[in-house]
Design a protein around this motif. Structure first.
Motif, PDB file in Angstrom:
ATOM      1  N   LYS A  64       1.066  -1.765  -0.145  1.00 12.29           N
ATOM      2  CA  LYS A  64       0.129   0.205   0.554  1.00 12.29           C
ATOM      3  C   LYS A  64       0.892   1.389   0.315  1.00 12.29           C
ATOM      4  O   LYS A  64       0.001   2.283  -0.429  1.00 12.29           O
ATOM      5  N   MET A  65       1.434   0.782   0.681  1.00 13.09           N
ATOM      6  CA  MET A  65       3.058   2.653   0.406  1.00 13.09           C
ATOM      7  C   MET A  65       4.525   2.683  -0.304  1.00 13.09           C
ATOM      8  O   MET A  65       5.019   1.218   0.126  1.00 13.09           O
ATOM      9  N   ALA A  66       4.628   3.568  -0.575  1.00 10.58           N
ATOM     10  CA  ALA A  66       5.954   3.016  -1.438  1.00 10.58           C
ATOM     11  C   ALA A  66       7.380   4.098  -0.520  1.00 10.58           C
ATOM     12  O   ALA A  66       8.591   3.101  -0.297  1.00 10.58           O
ATOM     13  N   ILE A  67       7.030   4.743   0.466  1.00 12.29           N
ATOM     14  CA  ILE A  67       7.979   5.158   0.319  1.00 12.29           C
ATOM     15  C   ILE A  67       6.957   6.274   2.204  1.00 12.29           C
ATOM     16  O   ILE A  67       5.968   6.750   2.094  1.00 12.29           O
ATOM     17  N   ALA A  68       8.065   6.336   3.490  1.00 16.59           N
ATOM     18  CA  ALA A  68       7.486   6.963   4.625  1.00 16.59           C
ATOM     19  C   ALA A  68       8.753   7.352   5.441  1.00 16.59           C
ATOM     20  O   ALA A  68       9.557   6.768   5.327  1.00 16.59           O
ATOM     21  N   GLY A  69       8.512   8.513   6.026  1.00 18.69           N
ATOM     22  CA  GLY A  69       9.729   8.917   7.403  1.00 18.69           C
ATOM     23  C   GLY A  69       9.664  10.529   7.517  1.00 18.69           C
ATOM     24  O   GLY A  69       8.671  10.972   7.589  1.00 18.69           O
ATOM     25  N   PRO A  70       9.782  10.429   8.931  1.00 20.15           N
ATOM     26  CA  PRO A  70       9.077  11.685   9.666  1.00 20.15           C
ATOM     27  C   PRO A  70      10.642  12.799   9.346  1.00 20.15           C
ATOM     28  O   PRO A  70      11.611  12.037   9.111  1.00 20.15           O
ATOM     29  N   PHE A  71      10.185  13.948  10.241  1.00 18.14           N
ATOM     30  CA  PHE A  71      11.260  14.829  10.381  1.00 18.14           C
ATOM     31  C   PHE A  71      11.329  15.239  11.388  1.00 18.14           C
ATOM     32  O   PHE A  71      10.789  14.674  12.534  1.00 18.14           O
ATOM     33  N   PRO A  72      13.114  15.157  11.890  1.00 15.78           N
ATOM     34  CA  PRO A  72      14.038  15.092  13.476  1.00 15.78           C
ATOM     35  C   PRO A  72      12.601  16.195  14.492  1.00 15.78           C
ATOM     36  O   PRO A  72      12.215  17.185  13.296  1.00 15.78           O
ATOM     37  N   PHE A  73      12.273  16.015  15.436  1.00 18.04           N
ATOM     38  CA  PHE A  73      11.944  17.074  16.520  1.00 18.04           C
ATOM     39  C   PHE A  73      11.814  18.118  16.231  1.00 18.04           C
ATOM     40  O   PHE A  73      11.233  19.263  16.723  1.00 18.04           O
TER      41      PHE A  73
ATOM     42  N   LEU B 162       5.192  20.646   9.326  1.00 16.75           N
ATOM     43  CA  LEU B 162       5.188  19.741   8.807  1.00 16.75           C
ATOM     44  C   LEU B 162       6.135  18.493  10.100  1.00 16.75           C
ATOM     45  O   LEU B 162       7.486  18.978  10.526  1.00 16.75           O
ATOM     46  N   ARG B 163       5.484  16.976  10.202  1.00 19.20           N
ATOM     47  CA  ARG B 163       6.424  16.235  10.777  1.00 19.20           C
ATOM     48  C   ARG B 163       6.738  14.978  10.220  1.00 19.20           C
ATOM     49  O   ARG B 163       7.664  14.395  10.498  1.00 19.20           O
ATOM     50  N   GLY B 164       5.994  15.253   9.288  1.00 25.26           N
ATOM     51  CA  GLY B 164       6.214  13.894   8.243  1.00 25.26           C
ATOM     52  C   GLY B 164       5.893  13.739   6.929  1.00 25.26           C
ATOM     53  O   GLY B 164       5.015  14.541   6.824  1.00 25.26           O
ATOM     54  N   VAL B 165       6.177  12.695   6.422  1.00 27.18           N
ATOM     55  CA  VAL B 165       5.554  12.429   4.598  1.00 27.18           C
ATOM     56  C   VAL B 165       5.095  11.009   4.555  1.00 27.18           C
ATOM     57  O   VAL B 165       6.575  10.487   4.230  1.00 27.18           O
ATOM     58  N   ALA B 166       4.172  10.517   4.033  1.00 24.10           N
ATOM     59  CA  ALA B 166       3.865   9.443   3.369  1.00 24.10           C
ATOM     60  C   ALA B 166       3.643   9.066   2.244  1.00 24.10           C
ATOM     61  O   ALA B 166       2.547  10.008   1.656  1.00 24.10           O
ATOM     62  N   ILE B 167       4.046   8.459   1.165  1.00 26.12           N
ATOM     63  CA  ILE B 167       3.573   7.673  -0.215  1.00 26.12           C
ATOM     64  C   ILE B 167       3.108   7.134  -0.393  1.00 26.12           C
ATOM     65  O   ILE B 167       3.988   5.544  -0.318  1.00 26.12           O
ATOM     66  N   PHE B 168       1.428   7.058  -0.319  1.00 24.47           N
ATOM     67  CA  PHE B 168       0.834   5.606  -0.696  1.00 24.47           C
ATOM     68  C   PHE B 168       1.455   5.446  -2.193  1.00 24.47           C
ATOM     69  O   PHE B 168       0.639   6.309  -3.391  1.00 24.47           O
ATOM     70  N   ARG B 169       0.687   4.177  -2.432  1.00 28.38           N
ATOM     71  CA  ARG B 169       0.975   3.329  -4.242  1.00 28.38           C
ATOM     72  C   ARG B 169      -0.761   3.557  -4.494  1.00 28.38           C
ATOM     73  O   ARG B 169      -1.233   2.529  -5.457  1.00 28.38           O
TER      74      ARG B 169
END
Length: 243
Positions: free
Chosen positions: A179-188, A194-201
């Protein structure tokens, strides 16, 4: 015979020591750093004639190709909904300052038609980004989810980190299910909403439902913002065919 053997052992020992010292002296390979860039259309963007707009777009695309050829730009693509968000870059750079400098070199940003907001490092798995096999692979559709601060975002609150620790398991599950191609947070330490990004397929409707199952979303720590998005085929795990 014994003397020859002894000399051979000494030489081999010295060689092994030299190799060991040389190896220790070499700089250790460091993990690449990725920076996520959201490209927006400013409210005061200058109006251009059709000819000037087309020329600027050509220069913008030429700069994208240049950054990619220099191994600086690893992902790029536009949003397909009609909002102020126009597209994204993902840059592989040594620092946020360097990534910002590369963004500032873009003709569309110089002209004030686009504005770049750089976040990072974006903490993703490097193996999820690929180099396409050819130059004319076409495009694929994805759903890009901007994970923003929710109403209950408070790193100092009791139980906050316990919920955040459940997020990687959700990402792993979505990835394994295709379902998901890539995802990750940003450091605190990264400022902003914006705290993170996810890219769904998958499409926006299914992605919206899946994002609601994220423990951090259920707990109100994060709030997903959903956008349809496209990028070059082969850059990420396969998305949806263009319609």
């Amino acid at each position: 015979m014994r003397k020859t053997t002894f000399c051979s052992v000494v030489l081999l020992s010295l060689l092994a020591l030299a190799v060991s010292v040389f190896a220790q002296a070499q700089p250790q390979a460091t993990a690449p750093k990725y920076f996520f860039v959201s490209l927006t259309r400013p409210s005061n963007a200058p109006q251009l004639s059709k000819e000037a707009g087309e020329k600027l777009q050509e220069e913008h695309m030429a700069n994208i190709r240049k950054l990619h050829a220099e191994h600086k730009l690893v992902i790029a693509g536009p949003f397909t909904d009609d909002t102020a968000l126009r597209g994204i870059f993902v840059l592989q750079a040594d620092s946020l300052t360097q990534a910002q400098e590369w963004c500032n070199s873009d003709p569309a940003i110089k002209a004030g038609r686009l504005a770049a907001e750089v976040h990072g490092p974006w903490l993703i798995e490097p193996g999820t980004i690929h180099e396409p096999a050819g130059t004319s692979q076409g495009m694929e559709q994805y759903t890009l989810v901007l994970m923003k601060r929710g109403e209950k975002w408070d790193p100092n609150a009791p139980g906050f980190m316990d919920v955040m620790k459940q997020h990687p398991a959700f990402v792993k599950q979505m990835t394994e299910q295709g379902k998901m191609a890539i995802a990750g947070p940003f450091p605190f330490t990264d400022p902003g909403e914006l705290r993170g990004v996810a890219i769904f397929r998958v499409g926006t409707e299914e992605s919206t439902k899946l994002a609601q199952d994220d423990p951090t979303v259920k707990a109100g720590l994060l709030k997903p913002e959903i956008h349809p998005w496209i990028t070059g085929k082969g850059v990420l795990a396969p998305g949806m065919a263009m319609q």
